[in-house]
Motif scaffolding. Structure first.
Motif, mmCIF file in Angstrom:
data_model
loop_
_atom_site.group_PDB
_atom_site.id
_atom_site.type_symbol
_atom_site.label_atom_id
_atom_site.label_comp_id
_atom_site.label_asym_id
_atom_site.label_seq_id
_atom_site.Cartn_x
_atom_site.Cartn_y
_atom_site.Cartn_z
ATOM 1 N N GLU A 46 21.021 -17.913 86.822
ATOM 2 C CA GLU A 46 19.746 -17.763 87.515
ATOM 3 C C GLU A 46 19.970 -17.328 88.950
ATOM 4 O OE1 GLU A 46 15.929 -20.640 88.786
ATOM 5 O OE2 GLU A 46 17.815 -21.502 88.108
ATOM 6 N N PHE A 47 19.202 -16.354 89.390
ATOM 7 C CA PHE A 47 19.251 -15.920 90.778
ATOM 8 C C PHE A 47 18.671 -17.010 91.680
ATOM 9 C CE2 PHE A 47 18.980 -13.417 94.503
ATOM 10 C CZ PHE A 47 17.707 -13.600 95.039
ATOM 11 N N VAL A 48 19.373 -17.302 92.784
ATOM 12 C CA VAL A 48 18.912 -18.315 93.730
ATOM 13 C C VAL A 48 18.428 -17.671 95.025
ATOM 14 C CG1 VAL A 48 19.582 -20.318 95.096
ATOM 15 C CG2 VAL A 48 20.427 -20.072 92.749
ATOM 16 N N ALA A 49 19.294 -16.891 95.657
ATOM 17 C CA ALA A 49 18.936 -16.300 96.951
ATOM 18 C C ALA A 49 19.897 -15.176 97.282
ATOM 19 C CB ALA A 49 18.977 -17.356 98.052
ATOM 20 N N VAL A 64 13.334 -22.188 94.088
ATOM 21 C CA VAL A 64 13.958 -22.765 95.281
ATOM 22 C C VAL A 64 13.225 -22.414 96.566
ATOM 23 C CG1 VAL A 64 16.194 -22.680 94.121
ATOM 24 C CG2 VAL A 64 15.570 -20.869 95.740
ATOM 25 N N LYS A 65 12.206 -21.582 96.494
ATOM 26 C CA LYS A 65 11.481 -21.176 97.697
ATOM 27 C C LYS A 65 10.948 -22.399 98.434
ATOM 28 C CE LYS A 65 9.946 -16.564 96.344
ATOM 29 N NZ LYS A 65 8.797 -15.726 95.910
ATOM 30 N N GLY A 66 11.147 -22.390 99.747
ATOM 31 C CA GLY A 66 10.660 -23.482 100.575
ATOM 32 C C GLY A 66 11.613 -24.661 100.664
ATOM 33 N N MET A 83 20.564 -26.462 101.113
ATOM 34 C CA MET A 83 19.706 -26.930 100.027
ATOM 35 C C MET A 83 19.091 -28.270 100.407
ATOM 36 S SD MET A 83 22.085 -25.909 96.745
ATOM 37 C CE MET A 83 23.315 -27.161 97.106
ATOM 38 N N ASN A 84 17.793 -28.300 100.537
ATOM 39 C CA ASN A 84 17.064 -29.513 100.896
ATOM 40 C C ASN A 84 16.148 -29.938 99.760
ATOM 41 O OD1 ASN A 84 18.239 -29.399 103.498
ATOM 42 N ND2 ASN A 84 16.555 -28.138 104.276
ATOM 43 N N SER A 85 15.697 -31.167 99.824
ATOM 44 C CA SER A 85 14.775 -31.697 98.807
ATOM 45 C C SER A 85 15.294 -31.420 97.402
ATOM 46 C CB SER A 85 13.385 -31.089 98.989
ATOM 47 O OG SER A 85 12.880 -31.355 100.277
ATOM 48 N N LEU A 86 16.543 -31.730 97.184
ATOM 49 C CA LEU A 86 17.168 -31.418 95.904
ATOM 50 C C LEU A 86 16.556 -32.221 94.765
ATOM 51 C CD1 LEU A 86 20.805 -31.065 97.170
ATOM 52 C CD2 LEU A 86 19.582 -29.340 95.849
#
Length: 119
Positions: A46-49, A64-66, A83-86
């Motif tokens: 999967e593409f992340v960024a 993962v946006k935001g 990576m936040n709010s995992l």
């Protein structure tokens, strides 16, 4: 050739944060986008960024946006993924990748780093 080495993976509780790093070496002048992908067991990659060569344009996968932020430091030939709010569904092997100068095909890949998010 371009070599990519990821670091920073590990185990974190849901809601926590991790920062992945990717060190690039070799003919990095032959690359344009650098980015991150992930693959969970039994799922497709999967593409992340991704981020462009000079760091002025970034793109994110919808999941993962935001929450995730990609950045790069060209002086260090490095790209980062904050990576936040995992969430447990973020658990996967994360791969650093780079395109050729055309910016379309992902020609170079790292070996991956495991990120595990516990609930």
């Amino acid at each position: 050739q371009v070599q990519l080495v990821e670091s920073g993976g590990g185990l974190v509780q849901a809601g926590g944060s991790l920062r992945l790093s990717c060190a690039a070496s070799g003919r990095t002048s032959n690359t344009y986008f650098m980015g991150w992908f992930r693959q969970a067991p039994g799922k497709e990659r999967e593409f992340v960024a991704k981020i462009n060569r000079i760091g002025t344009s970034t793109f994110y996968g919808d999941s993962v946006k935001g929450r995730f932020t990609i950045s790069r430091d060209n002086a260090k030939n490095a790209v980062y993924l904050q990576m936040n709010s995992l969430k447990p569904e973020d658990t996967a092997v994360y791969y650093c990748a780079a395109t050729g100068v055309g910016g379309v095909r992902w020609d170079y890949w790292g070996q991956g780093t495991q990120v595990t998010v516990s609930s």
